[in-house]
Write an enzyme that holds these catalytic residues in place. Sequence first.
Site, PDB file in Angstrom:
ATOM      1  CG  ASP A   1      -1.824   1.128   1.376  1.00  0.00           C
ATOM      2  OD1 ASP A   1      -1.802   2.001   0.500  1.00  0.00           O
ATOM      3  OD2 ASP A   1      -2.586   1.159   2.353  1.00  0.00           O
TER       4      ASP A   1
ATOM      5  CG  ASP B   1     -11.130   7.226   7.877  1.00  0.00           C
ATOM      6  OD1 ASP B   1     -10.954   6.149   7.285  1.00  0.00           O
ATOM      7  OD2 ASP B   1     -10.442   8.245   7.699  1.00  0.00           O
TER       8      ASP B   1
ATOM      9  NE  ARG C   1       1.921   2.939   7.748  1.00  0.00           N
ATOM     10  CZ  ARG C   1       0.614   3.014   8.005  1.00  0.00           C
ATOM     11  NH1 ARG C   1       0.119   4.095   8.585  1.00  0.00           N
ATOM     12  NH2 ARG C   1      -0.190   2.019   7.697  1.00  0.00           N
TER      13      ARG C   1
ATOM     14  CD  GLU D   1      -8.411   6.918  10.711  1.00  0.00           C
ATOM     15  OE1 GLU D   1      -8.072   5.852  10.163  1.00  0.00           O
ATOM     16  OE2 GLU D   1      -7.980   8.036  10.360  1.00  0.00           O
TER      17      GLU D   1
ATOM     18  CD  GLN E   1      -4.302  -1.251  10.292  1.00  0.00           C
ATOM     19  OE1 GLN E   1      -4.308  -0.086  10.644  1.00  0.00           O
ATOM     20  NE2 GLN E   1      -4.639  -1.611   9.079  1.00  0.00           N
TER      21      GLN E   1
ATOM     22  CB  SER F   1      -9.393   3.411   7.673  1.00  0.00           C
ATOM     23  OG  SER F   1      -9.540   3.801   6.332  1.00  0.00           O
TER      24      SER F   1
END
Length: 335
Positions: free
Chosen positions: A56, A236, A110, A249, A125, A252
Amino acid sequence: MGLILPEGYDPRMSVRETEEAIKYIRDTFQRELGREMNLSRVSAPLFVFESTGLNDNLNGVERPVGFDVPWAPDENVEVVQSLAKWKRMALGKYGYGPGEGIYTNMNAIRRDEELDNLHSCYVDQWDWEKVITKDQRTEETLRQTAADVFRIIKHMQHEVWYKYPDAYYRLPDKIHFVDTEELLQRWPDKTPQEREDLICQELGCVFLMRIGEKLSNGERHDGRAPDYDDWQLNGDILLWYEPLGRALEVSSMGIRVDEDSLAEQLEKAGCPERAELPYHQMILNRELPYTIGGGIGQSRLCMLLLGRVHVGEVQASIWPAEMIEACEAANVHLL
């Protein structure tokens, strides 16, 4: 650092008690998620070959962590940034049918994340994906699925309250459905983040729909890669989070692109050449099932249910020394 440290903060648990609560929430939630949504637990990769097109690219600017392996000197291997594409391919490969699905643990790095109370270099997640039929690619399916995910999260609040009555955070009772264009029309002079904060403060919990497509002002509410979610059928789950005074959040999700929306979105994103990658060819040739899927932040969920003010209280990551010192001084104990 963009760090928010509320005055008089009390985590109401020791670090050891927090670790026990984290395990309880994670174990219980994934069991509930699998049962309520008819999802089977599967193993998933930590990295993929860049050439497959399975990774992704998020908003298109985040740099994936890559490395080489001696037995494939001409290939670059990338740590996954999400499993959105891999899950869909796995559903086809493993022979899942409509109404059936999978979930897995997704761990990612990240490297370019701007660190604050909610954002870490480490992402964990539950990634999930379910097969649907072509005629189920509708907003009704999307809304019902979002409502189901919220119901499971809300049920976890009761589980945490029962086990940790002095440490749980109370969630809103209802989820509301709002479109990004609707937010723009209400607050045209606000930034997308400010609009999210305002609508969540007003309604408590919203499913914010249609992310990635340009709005009437020519701008996108937020970025989405063009080759997994259908920009007209995604969103979201956001909650107003009083300890930080902002929207949070936690999930998603979206109905995935079909052969038509993939071609259209690749063109809009200025990357039509991706259509030649193996994964994209499988979609264009209708070789993969139609699916809906998403991710639910594990640390975000633990943070929310325990009323914590920093994601580092519920996950072990790396942080700038000045952030660690400031948090410790404010009774925010990072793992």
